[in-house]
Each structure stands twice: as C-alpha cells, then as structure tokens.
Scaffold this active site. Structure first.
Site, PDB file in Angstrom:
ATOM      1  N   ASP A 110       0.945  -1.339  -0.069  1.00  0.00           N
ATOM      2  CA  ASP A 110       0.339   0.032  -0.090  1.00  0.00           C
ATOM      3  C   ASP A 110       0.878   1.354  -0.051  1.00  0.00           C
ATOM      4  O   ASP A 110       1.949   0.966   0.602  1.00  0.00           O
ATOM      5  CB  ASP A 110      -1.019   0.008   1.642  1.00  0.00           C
ATOM      6  CG  ASP A 110      -1.460  -0.820   1.264  1.00  0.00           C
ATOM      7  OD1 ASP A 110      -2.199  -1.345   0.269  1.00  0.00           O
ATOM      8  OD2 ASP A 110      -2.350  -1.287   2.266  1.00  0.00           O
ATOM      9  N   TYR A 122       6.134  -9.002   8.546  1.00  0.00           N
ATOM     10  CA  TYR A 122       5.846  -6.904   8.622  1.00  0.00           C
ATOM     11  C   TYR A 122       5.594  -6.585  10.066  1.00  0.00           C
ATOM     12  O   TYR A 122       5.626  -7.157  11.065  1.00  0.00           O
ATOM     13  CB  TYR A 122       4.316  -6.759   8.145  1.00  0.00           C
ATOM     14  CG  TYR A 122       3.687  -7.258   6.993  1.00  0.00           C
ATOM     15  CD1 TYR A 122       4.276  -6.486   6.417  1.00  0.00           C
ATOM     16  CD2 TYR A 122       3.731  -8.713   7.049  1.00  0.00           C
ATOM     17  CE1 TYR A 122       3.565  -6.486   4.589  1.00  0.00           C
ATOM     18  CE2 TYR A 122       3.554  -8.516   5.034  1.00  0.00           C
ATOM     19  CZ  TYR A 122       3.593  -7.625   4.352  1.00  0.00           C
ATOM     20  OH  TYR A 122       2.960  -8.438   3.012  1.00  0.00           O
ATOM     21  N   ASP A 137      -6.853   1.439   7.102  1.00  0.00           N
ATOM     22  CA  ASP A 137      -5.330   2.002   7.644  1.00  0.00           C
ATOM     23  C   ASP A 137      -6.059   3.665   7.980  1.00  0.00           C
ATOM     24  O   ASP A 137      -6.878   4.479   7.937  1.00  0.00           O
ATOM     25  CB  ASP A 137      -4.497   2.183   6.331  1.00  0.00           C
ATOM     26  CG  ASP A 137      -5.142   2.719   4.982  1.00  0.00           C
ATOM     27  OD1 ASP A 137      -5.832   3.817   5.633  1.00  0.00           O
ATOM     28  OD2 ASP A 137      -4.765   2.250   3.946  1.00  0.00           O
ATOM     29  N   ARG A 149      -3.928  -5.348   7.009  1.00  0.00           N
ATOM     30  CA  ARG A 149      -5.245  -4.666   7.516  1.00  0.00           C
ATOM     31  C   ARG A 149      -6.618  -5.081   7.763  1.00  0.00           C
ATOM     32  O   ARG A 149      -7.016  -4.417   8.596  1.00  0.00           O
ATOM     33  CB  ARG A 149      -4.942  -3.077   6.673  1.00  0.00           C
ATOM     34  CG  ARG A 149      -5.664  -3.724   5.651  1.00  0.00           C
ATOM     35  CD  ARG A 149      -6.903  -2.564   4.446  1.00  0.00           C
ATOM     36  NE  ARG A 149      -5.633  -2.254   3.415  1.00  0.00           N
ATOM     37  CZ  ARG A 149      -5.581  -1.327   2.749  1.00  0.00           C
ATOM     38  NH1 ARG A 149      -6.711   0.022   3.002  1.00  0.00           N
ATOM     39  NH2 ARG A 149      -4.964  -0.295   1.876  1.00  0.00           N
TER      40      ARG A 149
END
Length: 310
Positions: free
Chosen positions: A47, A75, A89, A184
């Site tokens: 993203d 991550y 987000d 997310r």
C-alpha cells in the site's frame, strides 16, 4: 519485427526499501529510471501507506518473479484501537470511535493468540485483489462493495512488541505470515475481537521470501550513485536471479546435460527430487532457469534465461 526496448540490459534483483506515500509501481518506475533498465517488475504490491521490502526484478529476473509472489512475508505494524476507518488504515474516513482505555496489554495478547495458525480471512475492499479484472480498491473508491470469499492464510507468529494504553490505545505488532495475508484486515479483526475496533497507522514490510530490510536500499541511496553515473555501483547492489526461488531445490547440471537442456530437451540429473519444480545452474555456477521433474525422472526445461549475462 518487435520494437527494441530502450535502456540497459540489466539482470538481477534489487531489494528496494519502498518509501511511504508512493505506490509500489511508482517506486518501481523511479528505480527503473535510475538504473536506466530496459525491463523491470516488482513482486507483490505494498500500500502507499506502507514502507519496506519490495523486491524489484530487472531483465531476466522478471521471468521468475512469480515465485517470489508465493513467498512468506514479515511485517512490523502499529494498530490504533478505538477507531475504525473505511479503508482499515489511517488514510480512510473514520467510521466509528470507541473508548479503548479499558483495554489491557494482556487482553490484546489473549486476542492476538487466536489469530496464530491457519485461519480464514476476508480481504479488505481496499486491497489490490481483483474482481472481474478490476482491483477491489478501485471499486471501493466508486462506492461499490462486492462480496469477497474468505481466503485461507497462515499466521506463523503474531508478537506484541509494545502496548500504549489510552482512549486510543496503540499496539505494535510483528507478524510472520503466508502470501495473501492482509495486515489491515488483521488489524480490523483484532480490534473487533477486542470489542473496540482498530485500524493500521504504520506498516513496514521487514521481509519478503529470503529478502530482508538489512539488504534493502532506498531511492535516495540509488539516486546518489546515478548522479555520479556510477552504473557499476548500482549493478553491484543487484542480487542473483536464483534467489527468487527460495523454496526450490537447485540442481547443478554437467556440461552435456546443460547443453541439451538449453536446447529445450529433458535430461537426466543425478540426485534430483522425484517431483516438482527445481532451479537449474551450470557447473560454472551460472543460473539458467527452472525445470520440472517428469514422471520418468528426467528434468525438463520450463522457464530459461535467454542470455548468459547473469
């Protein structure tokens, strides 16, 4: 006769540290321009909000980028509890707010534990997953929501690395997961499990397959070399193509086997696996491509490099 590509014939893999605010394709195009590379592609979108490891394949490496798409990822992220947004987000419109001050670190740890293992996850409408050829995020921006099937993913680990209590409590997490995992969505699901909602406010990919942040270079570092016209320095940052095959056995071909395989023929290779895909190198160490084990045990070429620059 096809049109000749402009740019240098660069082959190899660049581990790019994608900056925030750029799309993956945007970052790719900047890196390609810096290298003046004839051909380039990336291996899985991040993203615009996200930063971190984005393997960029140049030249012949683009033929093997599909194998990195299947690789596991890691991550670091920050989840803000008490607020949900339309996009999951920090860039989306706030859709609900709740007081998360009663949430404790232990409650977060208990909720997070339920997500470790093989689970079903519904992709976000703001993901790059396609429906009838269009990315879901394009439909979402038009106000269109479509039904998404739950996908089976694996969360290998979900570690809580920090917790900051408050009306909008913050949780720092470190995640190792399989391909196709949407962080997310994981943040939204964690917030829902805690009864207060949540969204991602920071996301950084720390690993993609065998590639890590320690190997990465940012666009500013690359631009310094380009400003000096130091293409040798830029090329020295590229990693070998065979690293795109992190889960494949690599076979070494003798002179005769290598010759016939490069002519498109199946060959016998000692100590080969009994099935599946394998990476192939000559006995000089040069990577030549990917082969497949046939039912009779021979190795057939499936995707080969078209030159020997690598």
């Amino acid at each position: 006769m096809g049109r000749k590509r402009r740019g240098r014939p660069v082959d190899g893999i660049l581990v790019l540290d994608k900056p925030a605010g750029r799309s993956s394709n945007g970052a790719l195009q900047v890196a390609r321009a810096i290298y003046n590379a004839a051909k380039a592609g990336h291996t899985g979108s991040l993203d615009p909000l996200a930063t971190g490891v984005l393997p960029v394949c140049f030249g012949e490496a683009t033929k093997f980028s599909q194998y990195l798409l299947d690789a596991d990822k890691a991550y670091d992220a920050t989840v803000t509890l008490g607020i949900t947004t339309a996009t999951g987000d920090a860039e989306g419109e706030v859709t609900s707010e709740r007081d998360a001050s009663a949430i404790t670190e232990q409650a977060v740890r208990d909720a997070a534990a339920a997500f470790v293992g093989t689970i079903e996850q519904i992709p976000s409408m703001y993901s790059a997953l396609k429906k009838d050829g269009k990315p879901l995020y394009e439909l979402a921006r038009q106000g269109i929501e479509v039904e998404r099937e739950a996908r089976r993913i694996t969360i290998y680990s979900l570690e809580i690395t920090a917790f900051r209590s408050g009306v909008q409590a913050e949780v720092d997490v470190s995640v190792r997961c399989s391909k196709g995992t949407y962080i997310r969505s994981l943040a939204e699901d964690l917030g829902q499990a805690l009864g207060c909602g949540g969204h991602i406010t920071m996301l950084r990919r720390t690993a993609a397959g065998p590639f890590t942040l320690a190997q990465s270079k940012n666009l500013e570092e690359l631009q310094v070399l380009r400003d000096r016209s130091d293409f040798d320095g830029l090329d020295a940052l590229l990693l070998p193509i065979d690293l795109a095959l992190p889960q494949m056995t690599i076979l070494e071909l003798g002179d005769t086997a290598g010759y016939y395989l490069m002519q498109g023929q199946a060959v016998q290779v000692p100590n080969a696996p009994t099935e599946g895909l394998v990476g192939l190198k000559l006995n000089t160490g040069q990577f030549v491509g990917v082969g497949e084990i046939l039912s009779d045990g021979r190795v057939a070429p499936r995707r080969l490099v078209s030159n020997m620059r690598q």
